[in-house]
Design a protein around this motif. Structure first.
Motif: not given
Length: 198
Positions: A145-152
């Protein structure tokens, strides 16, 4: 019931896609489609069909040496075996999926294996291992989730910077046009001035 209808549609689409991959003789496409079909079978409680499909697909993925597909196949195999109460086989399959995912740093597959291993060990009343894998799965889910948020966020920042630069370029282009028009006007006035002297 609505979910079942979506599963039926998904199954139909995966089967259609598989037929295209068969015509193209595309092993990667075959493996992906068969794994997706098996996953739908598991969700529809058609465990034996899922098991047979995965077992016939694993050797193809192994030949391709594709860790991502191998991990997914073993996770789904273990999931089907778990649902069929084949706990020993499920454990072996899930540990294999876990190991492959770990070796290839595949967080999604590692998370799936950890969730299923936690469920398996709970069924086996090995609560210590169940807790260990559940804790790991939750940690992986947070990382994903954090990786996805950072990418977003990075994507939004990139778009903002691109738009900002685009706006700056538009302003510069307008300023350039104003300067060109002033130069043209001055050139015209100079030419008129020179011609009026004669």
């Amino acid at each position: 019931q609505e979910e079942m209808e979506m599963l039926d549609l998904a199954l139909e689409n995966y089967i259609t896609s598989l037929s295209y991959n068969e015509k193209l003789d595309n092993d990667m496409g075959r493996v992906i489609c068969k794994n997706s079909i098996a996953k739908v079978y598991i969700k529809k409680k058609r465990y034996e069909e899922a098991l047979n499909l995965i077992e016939e697909t694993i050797p193809i993925a192994m030949q391709m040496e594709n860790g991502f597909l191998i991990a997914r196949l073993y996770n789904n195999l273990g999931w089907a075996q778990l649902r069929m109460n084949q706990n020993r086989n499920a454990e072996l399959s899930l540990l294999k999926g876990y190991s492959v995912a770990e070796n290839h740093n595949l967080k999604d597959e590692l998370s799936q294996a950890s969730h299923l291993l936690s469920e398996l060990y709970e069924v086996k009343k090995n609560y210590e291992k169940a807790l260990k894998y559940k804790t790991e799965a939750i940690g992986l889910d947070r990382e994903i989730l954090n990786d996805g948020t950072i990418r977003y966020v990075n994507d939004i920042l990139f778009r903002y910077d691109s738009e900002k630069k685009g706006n700056e370029l538009a302003v510069l282009a307008k300023q350039n046009e104003v300067v060109r028009l002033k130069l043209r006007k001055n050139r015209t006035l100079l030419l008129i001035g020179v011609l009026s002297l004669f």
